[in-house]
Design a protein around this motif. Structure first.
Motif, PDB file in Angstrom:
ATOM      1  N   CYS A   1       1.315   6.942  -7.143  1.00 56.20           N
ATOM      2  CA  CYS A   1       0.086   7.950  -7.323  1.00 56.20           C
ATOM      3  C   CYS A   1       1.076   9.230  -6.936  1.00 56.20           C
ATOM      4  O   CYS A   1       0.347  10.132  -7.770  1.00 56.20           O
ATOM      5  CB  CYS A   1      -0.942   7.296  -5.931  1.00 56.20           C
ATOM      6  SG  CYS A   1      -2.501   9.179  -5.800  1.00 56.20           S
TER       7      CYS A   1
ATOM      8  N   LEU B   1      -7.498   7.103  -4.435  1.00 52.63           N
ATOM      9  CA  LEU B   1      -5.974   7.649  -4.162  1.00 52.63           C
ATOM     10  C   LEU B   1      -5.839   8.861  -4.993  1.00 52.63           C
ATOM     11  O   LEU B   1      -4.729   8.673  -6.009  1.00 52.63           O
ATOM     12  CB  LEU B   1      -4.848   6.343  -4.864  1.00 52.63           C
ATOM     13  CG  LEU B   1      -4.778   5.326  -4.120  1.00 52.63           C
ATOM     14  CD1 LEU B   1      -4.433   3.789  -4.574  1.00 52.63           C
ATOM     15  CD2 LEU B   1      -4.217   5.090  -2.482  1.00 52.63           C
TER      16      LEU B   1
ATOM     17  N   TRP C   1       6.622   3.734   7.374  1.00 54.68           N
ATOM     18  CA  TRP C   1       6.691   4.906   6.014  1.00 54.68           C
ATOM     19  C   TRP C   1       4.726   5.092   6.885  1.00 54.68           C
ATOM     20  O   TRP C   1       4.398   5.242   5.271  1.00 54.68           O
ATOM     21  CB  TRP C   1       7.124   3.801   5.003  1.00 54.68           C
ATOM     22  CG  TRP C   1       8.130   4.199   4.467  1.00 54.68           C
ATOM     23  CD1 TRP C   1       9.185   3.497   5.097  1.00 54.68           C
ATOM     24  CD2 TRP C   1       8.002   5.182   3.846  1.00 54.68           C
ATOM     25  NE1 TRP C   1      10.315   4.334   3.915  1.00 54.68           N
ATOM     26  CE2 TRP C   1      10.172   5.750   3.528  1.00 54.68           C
ATOM     27  CE3 TRP C   1       7.877   6.077   2.548  1.00 54.68           C
ATOM     28  CZ2 TRP C   1      10.875   5.773   2.496  1.00 54.68           C
ATOM     29  CZ3 TRP C   1       8.526   7.154   1.709  1.00 54.68           C
ATOM     30  CH2 TRP C   1      10.121   6.516   2.057  1.00 54.68           C
ATOM     31  N   ALA C   2       4.222   4.451   6.674  1.00 53.89           N
ATOM     32  CA  ALA C   2       2.794   4.035   7.283  1.00 53.89           C
ATOM     33  C   ALA C   2       2.302   5.431   7.082  1.00 53.89           C
ATOM     34  O   ALA C   2       0.888   5.505   6.319  1.00 53.89           O
ATOM     35  CB  ALA C   2       2.360   2.736   7.746  1.00 53.89           C
TER      36      ALA C   2
ATOM     37  N   VAL D   1       0.791   4.592  -2.952  1.00 59.15           N
ATOM     38  CA  VAL D   1       0.585   5.766  -2.045  1.00 59.15           C
ATOM     39  C   VAL D   1       2.025   6.530  -3.345  1.00 59.15           C
ATOM     40  O   VAL D   1       2.182   7.484  -3.531  1.00 59.15           O
ATOM     41  CB  VAL D   1       0.697   5.873  -1.254  1.00 59.15           C
ATOM     42  CG1 VAL D   1       0.509   7.395  -1.093  1.00 59.15           C
ATOM     43  CG2 VAL D   1      -0.449   4.978  -0.429  1.00 59.15           C
TER      44      VAL D   1
ATOM     45  N   GLU E   1       0.813  -1.191  -0.147  1.00 57.90           N
ATOM     46  CA  GLU E   1      -0.014   0.102   0.044  1.00 57.90           C
ATOM     47  C   GLU E   1       1.040   1.588  -0.019  1.00 57.90           C
ATOM     48  O   GLU E   1       0.520   2.382  -0.557  1.00 57.90           O
ATOM     49  CB  GLU E   1      -0.877   0.164   1.467  1.00 57.90           C
ATOM     50  CG  GLU E   1      -2.286   1.649   1.025  1.00 57.90           C
ATOM     51  CD  GLU E   1      -2.974   1.568   2.537  1.00 57.90           C
ATOM     52  OE1 GLU E   1      -3.554   2.044   2.429  1.00 57.90           O
ATOM     53  OE2 GLU E   1      -2.560   0.358   3.216  1.00 57.90           O
ATOM     54  N   VAL E   2       2.243   1.374   0.617  1.00 57.33           N
ATOM     55  CA  VAL E   2       2.567   2.435   0.716  1.00 57.33           C
ATOM     56  C   VAL E   2       3.686   2.467  -0.343  1.00 57.33           C
ATOM     57  O   VAL E   2       3.474   3.897  -0.379  1.00 57.33           O
ATOM     58  CB  VAL E   2       4.187   2.362   1.491  1.00 57.33           C
ATOM     59  CG1 VAL E   2       4.924   3.154   1.869  1.00 57.33           C
ATOM     60  CG2 VAL E   2       3.731   2.487   3.472  1.00 57.33           C
TER      61      VAL E   2
ATOM     62  N   THR F   1       0.467   7.211   3.763  1.00 53.24           N
ATOM     63  CA  THR F   1      -0.776   6.846   3.379  1.00 53.24           C
ATOM     64  C   THR F   1      -1.945   7.777   3.652  1.00 53.24           C
ATOM     65  O   THR F   1      -3.072   8.284   3.091  1.00 53.24           O
ATOM     66  CB  THR F   1      -1.065   5.837   3.818  1.00 53.24           C
ATOM     67  OG1 THR F   1      -1.234   5.023   4.787  1.00 53.24           O
ATOM     68  CG2 THR F   1      -0.175   4.784   3.412  1.00 53.24           C
ATOM     69  N   LYS F   2      -1.343   9.633   4.687  1.00 51.34           N
ATOM     70  CA  LYS F   2      -3.028   9.650   4.907  1.00 51.34           C
ATOM     71  C   LYS F   2      -2.402  10.980   3.833  1.00 51.34           C
ATOM     72  O   LYS F   2      -2.880  11.560   4.298  1.00 51.34           O
ATOM     73  CB  LYS F   2      -2.027  10.246   6.705  1.00 51.34           C
ATOM     74  CG  LYS F   2      -2.087   9.402   7.457  1.00 51.34           C
ATOM     75  CD  LYS F   2      -1.808   9.965   8.917  1.00 51.34           C
ATOM     76  CE  LYS F   2      -1.550   9.225   9.670  1.00 51.34           C
ATOM     77  NZ  LYS F   2      -1.282   9.110  10.725  1.00 51.34           N
TER      78      LYS F   2
ATOM     79  N   LYS G   1      -7.808   7.415   0.433  1.00 52.58           N
ATOM     80  CA  LYS G   1      -7.959   6.366  -0.032  1.00 52.58           C
ATOM     81  C   LYS G   1      -8.203   5.322  -0.922  1.00 52.58           C
ATOM     82  O   LYS G   1      -8.289   4.306  -1.289  1.00 52.58           O
ATOM     83  CB  LYS G   1      -7.962   4.927   1.702  1.00 52.58           C
ATOM     84  CG  LYS G   1      -6.945   4.909   1.943  1.00 52.58           C
ATOM     85  CD  LYS G   1      -6.543   4.035   3.112  1.00 52.58           C
ATOM     86  CE  LYS G   1      -4.815   4.852   4.708  1.00 52.58           C
ATOM     87  NZ  LYS G   1      -5.136   3.383   5.210  1.00 52.58           N
TER      88      LYS G   1
END
Length: 213
Positions: A73, A184, A172-173, A70, A66-67, A176-177, A181
């Motif tokens: 993106c 994206l 790293w999470a 993102v 997911e990281v 995602t903020k 979500k």
């Protein structure tokens, strides 16, 4: 007061444990894995058709998927805003990708300039965009093995300058903020000053790299 004192001590202990949960080695390893993903994406995006097997790149862990998505993106958004900054970077820096030490020095110097006024997620994404652009230049000019030098150089930079910052954010999470979500879609506040700080960077950094000590 005693309750407040105990609460403060407990909070400090929790924060200390949380901070220790992310080691320098783990953060550097994750940063390099994300760099490999970013580079592979840029190579394929530019029609170079390379795979992780061909480049001898190790796959990133599922926990980073997911990281990585993102990061890509946000990188896409940044590169769309200022495409000229992230194309033909080696030529802009006037360096030869055949010289691994020159590529490494150039990347470290660019990264140092990017973070010269502080650290933000936008600047982190910009660093990855530079690495991706240089990787494209390396493969196009017949030097794919130089990609490993770029990945290692990014890891060295993260170890030296970004690990404490990443630790304070829980790793790293937190990146995602920076996106919604559901689809994206990048928020725009994260890069508000990034493009301004980079506008003249690539045209002047070669002088900085090559200047006498």
């Amino acid at each position: 007061m005693d309750v407040l004192r105990k609460s403060s001590v407990f909070a400090a202990e929790v924060l200390d444990v949380f901070d220790r949960s992310l080691t320098e080695r783990e953060l550097v390893s994750q940063s390099k894995a994300l760099c490999r993903d970013y580079i592979l994406s840029r190579l394929n995006q530019n029609g170079l058709g390379w795979s992780k097997t061909e480049l001898n790149l190790c796959p990133s862990s599922a926990a980073l998927s997911e990281v990585s998505l993102v990061l890509l993106c946000l990188g896409n958004e940044l590169e769309l805003i200022q495409p000229s900054l992230y194309r033909n970077v080696a030529r802009q820096l006037n360096i030869s990708v055949a010289m691994e030490s020159m590529v490494s020095d150039a990347f470290i110097s660019v990264a140092t300039e990017i973070f010269s006024t502080g650290i933000t997620w936008g600047k982190v994404v910009s660093m990855y965009a530079v690495a991706g652009a240089l990787a494209v230049d390396c493969v196009r000019q017949g030097h794919p093995t130089t990609i490993h030098i770029l990945v290692d150089s990014l890891g060295q930079f993260v170890r030296k300058f970004l690990v404490p910052w990443l630790k304070r954010r829980g790793g790293w999470a937190e990146i995602t903020k920076c996106v919604i979500k559901k689809n994206l879609t990048p928020e725009h506040s994260w890069f508000s000053s990034t493009t301004e700080s980079l506008k003249y960077l690539l045209t002047t950094v070669y002088v900085y790299i090559m200047k006498e000590p």
